[in-house]
Design an enzyme around this catalytic site. Structure first.
Site, PDB file in Angstrom:
ATOM      1  CD  GLU A  66      10.384   4.558  -3.521  1.00  0.00           C
ATOM      2  OE1 GLU A  66      10.222   5.298  -2.516  1.00  0.00           O
ATOM      3  OE2 GLU A  66      11.194   3.599  -3.546  1.00  0.00           O
ATOM      4  CG  PHE A 128      13.266  -8.811   1.632  1.00  0.00           C
ATOM      5  CD1 PHE A 128      13.135  -8.123   2.826  1.00  0.00           C
ATOM      6  CD2 PHE A 128      14.042  -8.259   0.622  1.00  0.00           C
ATOM      7  CE1 PHE A 128      13.770  -6.907   3.022  1.00  0.00           C
ATOM      8  CE2 PHE A 128      14.681  -7.042   0.804  1.00  0.00           C
ATOM      9  CZ  PHE A 128      14.544  -6.366   2.015  1.00  0.00           C
ATOM     10  CD  GLN A 129      12.716  -4.345  -0.563  1.00  0.00           C
ATOM     11  OE1 GLN A 129      13.078  -4.545  -1.709  1.00  0.00           O
ATOM     12  NE2 GLN A 129      13.080  -3.268   0.137  1.00  0.00           N
ATOM     13  CE  LYS A 178      16.153  -8.991  -9.236  1.00  0.00           C
ATOM     14  NZ  LYS A 178      16.883  -8.830  -7.956  1.00  0.00           N
ATOM     15  CG  MET A 488      -7.786  24.497   4.482  1.00  0.00           C
ATOM     16  SD  MET A 488      -8.583  26.060   4.036  1.00  0.00           S
ATOM     17  CE  MET A 488      -8.100  26.216   2.313  1.00  0.00           C
TER      18      MET A 488
END
Lengths: 578, 231
Positions: A66, A128-129, A178, A488
């Site tokens: 993502e 969940f999630q 959803k 760096m």
């Protein structure tokens, strides 16, 4: 930034798309806004939206991660000027977007992220999630929305899209439970519109324009400081006309690379921490600074006490909150960069009398040239690689980068002449930005060459997106400036931590040419000067993604350098001057 | 980027010596200076502006999450905040947030402008020194000396909300100074608990608190004037 965020109405029989669910309304809103390409990763809570996308003409690019989707959408927005679109599912999908959203927020890039969410009835139950996406993204979005209604979700997406690209651009998020996307509705979304509380001022007040004009007319040492807003506001033509008309030297910030042609006589190029010596002399000694669309970031100003200490600051910005945030403005002209430059041009009665100053600027250019030693019998210098690739590519080639030393060399040794040819992570400084943004840039501008500079440490953070570049058959060339370290950090350790290389050495990085081949891309490896030009040519010739692993001198460091909080005029040309 | 210092020999670069030019100590220095707030100053008087305490009123859309956005903004940008109150206005679509902050001048402007950037925020205004400001406190003290407690309550125009054998709970309303004084006065009885609301405030007299409210009021008023069919 174009004000128009509505799609042209197509005169076809099926112009009015019928919708049956909230998810179809979401996709219809994107189509209505003119979206052609989007990026994302599937998952449970976002599935209804993807199902609606299945019937759409919008080209969806499935990314490997993502974060890659967010950076690709971000770059798509930078290059096209219209908000890039990305999707992710709830929970880990949404949290994986966070870095990319924060990046877009820091750089004021137009982008919209649509995230799946657990059904409304489960919200707050630690389902969940489930994560609190609107809560997490509140500090890094222009605004965000939690959709609650299948009938209005399309309009919400339209509003988020419109808002992202209007005024000062920035990312917006719509969180999509959803049940809302699955829910039945026959309400097609209306035209994408910004909310009535949002009305950015486009034209500056007359008093501000008059005051700025009088100050400029009286200036003896004027500079224009062009910021990223010049590019975002499509004001590069106005900037060029204004600077040449009144013969005022132009310094740019890093996001403004390409806002003014760097081969122009008046170009002083990039100022700040790793800016050119002459740019930093110019901004330190000027008596009048016309700052257009810049937010005086600390990497540009160094310590504010020593920043342009003799200068009247004329600050042009579309966001009133940027005025006097870091540097106090003597005159504030709130408005759109292109509009305000035109207003100023109309008000100015004569150019400032600054011949001596311009000669001084030229003298500084001669005194502090950007140059490097590159004996052929020694290890490969990264500056040489950047210059060779610049020579080998057409004028409007798009450069994307990760973050680190390689990014600074790409700033310093590539000559930028056009807006939207420089795509990088400025404010957030996100390692791994280069490859996914090259994917987004190439899809936004398929006819342009795309070159991506990466470091070894940076490239490893998102190199999985090579699989996507191969699958989409994108002709991009990745140049890895490989010094087996996060260079760096190592440079700072050498300068400020007595050379104690804690966790900055990367002897474990893979062979990037082989890695490229494993993904199905074309891989090259280069260690010698005499291999550079021909390998670059072969990589550019290759029709598809290619990766060149340049084994550069691991001792190469980025100079000039103004240490953090330092005085720009006291830039160091080498470590012993720090 | 590179200047005319390179000579190209059939595509081969002949480089010289790397970065060069006068070292830092050999360069001219500008004469001026800025303070840490980014304001150009006379080097003779290194003045930085001192913090002052003020009240900011924000008219916001009455929707979920607005208060979280406003308070998150304040903490994220490290503004020095004394109190924050919120409540619905006569129009159920809007709420008023009242903030008391203590910041130097640039900080106060930043609070206003950053709040104004939040999309659900309609209008923001710093109130004048003469604004009407009020705060409420509920104080619960030990009840062993009810007459004395009552006397102090009277002195501060307070109200007794609850009195029992063990505790007495009173309410005091007033400006910040009065509340502070009252709390000091109740200390003698032993304060078991207290709870303060923080300040709420409005512009004095016929002045409107923020610049959009007059117009919004007129519009609502028109709605009320609309004749109904009940006549």
């Amino acid at each position: 930034m174009s004000e128009r965020v509505t799609a042209p109405v197509e005169e076809t029989d099926d112009a009015e798309r019928t919708v049956e669910t909230g998810a179809e309304s979401v996709i219809a809103a994107l189509e209505g806004a003119g979206v052609e390409t989007c990026f994302g990763v599937q998952g449970g809570a976002i599935m209804p939206v993807y199902d609606a996308l299945y019937d759409s003409d919008i080209h969806h690019v499935t990314m490997a991660h993502e974060q890659g989707a967010a950076h690709a959408a971000d770059a798509y927005g930078i290059v096209s000027g219209e908000p890039g679109v990305c999707f992710a599912t709830s929970g880990p999908g949404a949290t994986n977007l966070v870095t990319g959203i924060a990046d877009a927020s820091m750089d004021s890039d137009p982008m919209i992220a649509l995230t799946g969410q657990v059904p409304t009835a489960f919200v707050g139950n630690d389902a969940f999630q489930e994560t609190d996406t609107t809560g997490i993204t509140a500090p890094i979005t222009k605004t965000n929305y939690f959709a609650t209604d299948s009938d209005t979700v399309g309009d919400t997406v339209g509003e988020a899209f419109a808002l992202s690209g209007t005024g000062r651009p920035g990312p917006t998020v719509v969180d999509l439970p959803k049940d809302v996307t699955n829910g039945a509705t026959d309400r097609a979304p209306g035209e994408a519109r910004t909310p009535d509380t949002y009305d950015p001022q486009m034209e500056a007040d007359d008093e501000a324009i008059e005051a700025a004009a009088r100050t400029l007319e009286a200036a003896e040492k004027p500079v224009i400081l062009a910021g990223g807003g010049v590019i975002k506001g499509d004001a590069t033509e106005q900037l060029r006309a204004f600077a040449t008309e009144y013969e005022i030297p132009v310094v740019t910030t890093m996001p403004a690379l390409g806002s003014f042609p760097e081969d122009h006589e008046l170009a002083m190029e990039m100022a700040g921490m790793h800016g050119t010596g002459y740019a930093n002399m110019a901004i330190t000694h000027c008596d009048t600074m016309l700052a257009v669309g810049c937010r005086f970031d600390d990497r540009l100003t160094g310590g504010v006490e020593t920043f342009a200490p003799d200068a009247q600051i004329l600050h042009v910005d579309i966001d009133p909150a940027e005025i006097s945030k870091n540097i106090t403005a003597d005159v504030a002209a709130i408005g759109d960069a292109a509009t305000v430059l035109e207003q100023l041009d109309a008000e100015l009665q004569h150019a400032p009398d600054a011949r001596e100053w311009r000669e001084q600027c030229q003298t500084w250019k001669e005194e502090y040239p950007m140059d490097y030693a590159a004996p052929e019998d020694e290890l490969l210098r990264p500056e040489f690689v950047v210059e060779t690739m610049d020579e080998a590519t057409p004028d409007e080639t798009i450069v994307t980068t990760g973050v680190g030393q390689h990014q600074m060399w790409a700033c310093q040794y590539w000559t930028y002449r056009h807006p939207r040819t420089w795509v990088s992570s400025h404010g957030l400084g996100t390692m791994g930005y280069g490859l996914p943004s090259a994917i987004g840039a190439k899809l936004a501008a398929p006819d342009r060459d795309v070159v991506c500079f990466e470091g070894d440490g940076s490239f490893l953070m998102t190199c999985q997106e090579l699989a996507v570049a191969v699958h989409e058959n994108l002709d991009i060339t990745v140049a890895v400036l490989n010094n087996s370290s996060v260079g760096m950090v190592r440079q700072w350790q050498d300068a400020f931590f007595e050379g104690r290389h804690s966790a900055s050495q990367y002897p474990w990085v893979p062979a990037f040419d082989k890695l490229a081949e494993a993904f199905g891309a074309c891989g090259f490896s280069v260690t010698e000067y005499n291999e550079v030009a021909e390998t670059v040519e072969a990589a550019l010739e290759y029709d598809g993604p290619s990766v060149i692993d340049f084994h550069i001198d691991p001792e190469s460091n980025v100079y000039p350098m103004v240490p953090s909080g330092g005085d720009n005029g006291q830039f160091a040309l080498s470590e012993d001057q720090l | 980027m590179s200047q005319e210092t390179e000579t190209e020999i059939e595509g081969e670069y002949e480089r010289t010596n790397g970065l060069r030019g006068p070292p830092p100590e050999a360069r001219p220095r500008p004469s001026g200076r800025r303070n840490s707030q980014g304001t150009r100053i006379d080097p003779e008087v290194e003045a930085e502006r001192h913090p002052r305490r003020t009240v900011i009123s924000a008219l916001v859309k009455n929707e979920p999450g607005v208060l979280a956005r406003a308070s998150g903004l304040v903490s994220r940008r490290q503004f020095n905040i004394e109190s924050l109150t919120v409540g619905e206005t006569t129009n159920p679509e809007t709420s008023r947030i009242t903030l008391v902050i203590e910041e130097p001048e640039p900080g106060i402007r930043q609070v206003e402008k950053q709040l104004e950037k939040l999309v659900p925020v309609i209008s923001v205004q710093e109130l004048g020194r003469d604004a009407v400001r009020r705060e409420l406190v509920i104080v619960k003290v030990h009840g062993s000396d009810p007459d004395k407690v009552h006397a102090v309550t009277e002195m501060y125009d307070g109200t007794t909300l609850d009195a029992g054998p063990q505790t007495i709970t009173v309410e005091i309303t007033g400006d910040e100074q009065k509340i502070d004084d009252a709390i000091d006065a109740f200390q003698q009885f032993g304060i078991r608990e207290l709870s303060r609301t923080g300040q709420t405030a409005m512009a004095r007299g016929d002045e409107w608190t923020t610049d959009v409210e007059e117009e919004r009021y007129e519009r609502m008023h028109e709605r009320w004037q609309t004749p109904t069919n009940n006549d």
